[in-house]
Scaffold this motif. Structure first.
Motif: not given
Length: 625
Positions: A560-565
Motif C-alpha cells: 500500500i505504501r509503494l502504491r501511494w508512492y
C-alpha cells in the motif's frame, strides 16, 4: 553566423563589436602605426621628433593608461573618450562635454594642447576617467593618412600592458622603441610575443634611441646585436633597425645646433622620409592584412565561444545523465523486493522467538503439572480442575508472549523497510528535482490507506490457542488412549483439555486396582505432562501460522505504501523523464549545430590564413643608415 550562434549573448555582443570594428577598418584607408616601448625608452620623444614639435609630454613617471592617437590635421584638436562612454572635446582652449552634462575634464579648460596632454598624462585622478585620447595636429613631414598610436609603457604598473595590447590590435605596423643601451629587454620581448602575430611582427621597425649618448664605435655592434636578437627572439626575417637620437632632434626645435647634432637631425629626417615611403608603398596590402587579421581574430573568437558552449553542453549532458532515475515501476519493484526480504527476515525471527517461548512454556508447564498431580490429595479433582487451569493459563500466556514477539520482530523490520524505501526515493527524487526543477513532495509518514489497518491482530493469537483446544481430530490423534471415558468427563471443559483430563482419569481407573496410589500418581503425572507437551507443540504450529499471517499483513501494508508512492509521483516522474528526453534531444541537436558551425569557422580561418600568406610586401629600401 553570429546571430544564429547558440553561444551566450555576452559572447555574441562582443563578436558584434568586433565585426563593427572590422567593417569600420575596411572603410578606413588610414595607415595605423603603433609606437611601442617600455617606460623611459624615448618613445614619446621619438613621436615628437616625427611630428616636428614638442606635443607629447615626456612624463617622469608612468601614470596614464590611455593610448593617444595622433592624426596629422590642418588645425589642432583634442578629443577624449571617457570611461562612461561620453566624449569631451577641446578646441583652442575651450572644452565641452559631448553628453551635455557637467564636463568631467573642466580642469583642462584654458590650457593649450601640450599642457592639456601633459595634464592627461600626469594627473593620476584622471587615470580611471580617460579611456582614449585622440589628437589632431599639423605634421608637414608625415602623410596625412598616417596615424600614430602612442601606447602606455609596457613595463609600467597597473593595466598598461592590457591597454597597449588593445591599442596595437588594430595597428597596421609598429615601431618598437628601445634605448640603445638596452636592446629588446626580456619584458618587452614577452609582451611582443603575446600581443603581435608573426605577420605584424614582420612589419615592425626596431628603433634604437639615445645613440648620441653612446660611443660611435659601439654603434655597429649595437646594430648587429639588435638584428640578431630580433631574428632569434622574435623570428623576424631581415629585421629593419634604425639608429637615431630623437632627443637631439627635439632639442633643435628651440635653437641652433652643432655639426655633430646636425648629423643626427639629418639622419632622423632620412628616417622619416623612409617611413613615409614605406607607408605609401605597403599601405594597400598592409591595410588588407590588418582587416584579414581582425577577421581572423573574430573567427577564432567565434570558434572559442563555440568551444566554450560545447563544453557547457557536455557538462549539461553529464549532469543530465547523473540525474537519470530508473523507471518508477522498476524502482518500486526493487523496493518491493528489498522490503520483502526485510519482512521475511522478521517472520523467521518471529517464528524462532515463538519456538523459544514454547520451549520455555514446556519446561514450566511440565513441572507444574507433575507437581500438581504427584502432590494432590484428590487426583480426580486435580485432573478435573487444577490441571486444565494450569494448561489454559500457560496457553494464554504463550499467546500473549507470541504476539509481543511478532510485533517486535516484524514491526522492526517493517520500520526498517519503510525507512529504506523513503530514503531511497527521497534521494532519487531530490536529485531529479535539482536537475529538472520539479517540486519535491514530502515522503509519506503514514498513508491514509494504512491508518485503519491492524498490522498485528491480537485475536489471531487467541484463535491459535482456541484452535488447539477445539480441534477434535487433533484431540483423538494426541490422546488415542482412553478417549471415550475422557470425553465424557471432559465435557465440562474445553474439549482438548477435557480429553486430556479424561484420558488421565481413564488411565487412573484402569490402573488403581493393581498399583498403589503413589505409583499411579507418578504414572499419571508423566502421562499428563507428555500430553501437555503435545498440546504446546500443536499451539506452536498454530502460533507460527499466526506469525506468517501477520507477516503477510505487513507485506500488504508495505505494498500500500509503494502504491501511494506510485499514485503520488507517477505523473511527476513521467513529466521529468519526458523533460529530460527533450533536454537530451535539444543538447544533442545543439551539439550537432555547434560541430557544423565550428567546421565552417575553422575552414574560414584556414582561408584567411592562406589569403594573408599570399600578401607579400616587397621591402622598401631604407635610407639614413
Amino acid at each position: 553566423m553570429i546571430d544564429e550562434s547558440p553561444a551566450e549573448e555576452v559572447y555574441r555582443s562582443g563578436w558584434r563589436t568586433q565585426l563593427t570594428q572590422l567593417t569600420d577598418r575596411l572603410a578606413d584607408p588610414t595607415y595605423y602605426l603603433a609606437v611601442i616601448g617600455e617606460f623611459s625608452s624615448g618613445k614619446t620623444t621619438f613621436i615628437n621628433a616625427l611630428l616636428g614639435t614638442r606635443l607629447m609630454p615626456a612624463s617622469v613617471s608612468p601614470t596614464t593608461v590611455a593610448p593617444v592617437v595622433v592624426r596629422p590635421t590642418a588645425s589642432k584638436s583634442l578629443r577624449v573618450l571617457l570611461a562612461d562612454g561620453t566624449t569631451w572635446w577641446w578646441s583652442g582652449g575651450a572644452g565641452r562635454d559631448g553628453s551635455g552634462n557637467a564636463p568631467p575634464l573642466a580642469q583642462l579648460d584654458g590650457l593649450d594642447l601640450p599642457s592639456a596632454l601633459a595634464r592627461l598624462a600626469t594627473d593620476e585622478s584622471l587615470t580611471p576617467v580617460v579611456r582614449r585620447v585622440e589628437v589632431g595636429h599639423p605634421a608637414p613631414g608625415l602623410p596625412r593618412d598616417l596615424v600614430l598610436v602612442d601606447t602606455p609603457g609596457t613595463n609600467a604598473e597597473g593595466h598598461h600592458d592590457e591597454v597597449t595590447a588593445r591599442a596595437v590590435a588594430e595597428a597596421d605596423a609598429a615601431v618598437i622603441v628601445c634605448h640603445g643601451a638596452k636592446v629588446l629587454p626580456e619584458t618587452l620581448i614577452r609582451f611582443l610575443k603575446a600581443t603581435l602575430d608573426s605577420r605584424l611582427l614582420a612589419r615592425c621597425v626596431l628603433v634604437l634611441t639615445h645613440l648620441d649618448q653612446i660611443d660611435p664605435v659601439e654603434h655597429e655592434r649595437i646594430l648587429r646585436s639588435a638584428r640578431l636578437r630580433a631574428t632569434r627572439e622574435l623570428a623576424i626575417t631581415d629585421p629593419q633597425v634604425v639608429l637615431c637620437a630623437p632627443g637631439v632632434v627635439v632639442g633643435a626645435f628651440s635653437g641652433a645646433t652643432d655639426a655633430e647634432r646636425r648629423h643626427w637631425i639629418d639622419q632622423f629626417a632620412a628616417t622619416r622620409d623612409w617611413l613615409r615611403r614605406s607607408v605609401e608603398h605597403s599601405r594597400p596590402i598592409t591595410v588588407a592584412d590588418t582587416a584579414l587579421r581582425l577577421a581572423e581574430r573574430l573567427l577564432v573568437d567565434l570558434g572559442g565561444g563555440l568551444d566554450h558552449r560545447s563544453d557547457v553542453l557536455r557538462e549539461q549532458h553529464r549532469e543530465l545523465e547523473l540525474a537519470r532515475i530508473a523507471d518508477l515501476g522498476s524502482f518500486l519493484s526493487g523496493q518491493r523486493q528489498s522490503g520483502g526480504v526485510e519482512l521475511a527476515v522478521g517472520r523467521r525471527a518471529a517464528i524462532d522467538g515463538i519456538e523459544q517461548l514454547v520451549t520455555q512454556a514446556r519446561a514450566g508447564l511440565e513441572g507444574q503439572v507433575t507437581a500438581a498431580v504427584v502432590n494432590c490429595g484428590d487426583l480426580r479433582t486435580t485432573l478435573q480442575q487444577d490441571v486444565p487451569q494450569l494448561v489454559r493459563t500457560v496457553l494464554d500466556e504463550l499467546g500473549a508472549a507470541a504476539q509481543a514477539t511478532v510485533e517486535a520482530e516484524l514491526g522492526e523490520r517493517y520500520t526498517a523497510a519503510c525507512a529504506s524505501c523513503d530514503d531511497a526515493f527521497d534521494q532519487e527524487y531530490a536529485r531529479l528535482s535539482r536537475a529538472a526543477g520539479v517540486p519535491h513532495l514530502a515522503v509519506p509518514v503514514t498513508p491514509a490507506a494504512i491508518t485503519d489497518l491492524d498490522l498485528i491482530n491480537p485475536w489471531s493469537f487467541a484463535d491459535a490457542v482456541r484452535v488447539v483446544t477445539e480441534d477434535e481430530k487433533r484431540d483423538r490423534r494426541v490422546f488415542a488412549v482412553g478417549t471415550a471415558s475422557g470425553a465424557a468427563i471432559g465435557t465440562l471443559f474445553a474439549p482438548v483439555v477435557g480429553t486430556f483430563v479424561g484420558a488421565a482419569i481413564g488411565f487412573f481407573a484402569a490402573a488403581r486396582a493393581s498399583r498403589d496410589a503413589a505409583s499411579v500418581k507418578r504414572d499419571a503425572a508423566g502421562r499428563a505432562a507428555a500430553n501437555a507437551n503435545a498440546i504446546l507443540d500443536a499451539a506452536a504450529e498454530q502460533l507460527a501460522d499466526a506469525a506468517s499471517a501477520a507477516a503477510e499483513g505487513y507485506r500488504v501494508t508495505f505494498d500500500i505504501r509503494l502504491r501511494w508512492y506510485h499514485d503520488t509521483y507517477v505523473s511527476a516522474v513521467q513529466a521529468i523523464h519526458e523533460r529530460q528526453q527533450r533536454q537530451r534531444a535539444e543538447i544533442e541537436a545543439e551539439q550537432q549545430r555547434l560541430s557544423t558551425n565550428r567546421e565552417e569557422i575553422y575552414r574560414r580561418v584556414s582561408d584567411v590564413e592562406r589569403w594573408r600568406a599570399s600578401l607579400v610586401v616587397a621591402p622598401s629600401s631604407q635610407g639614413g643608415q
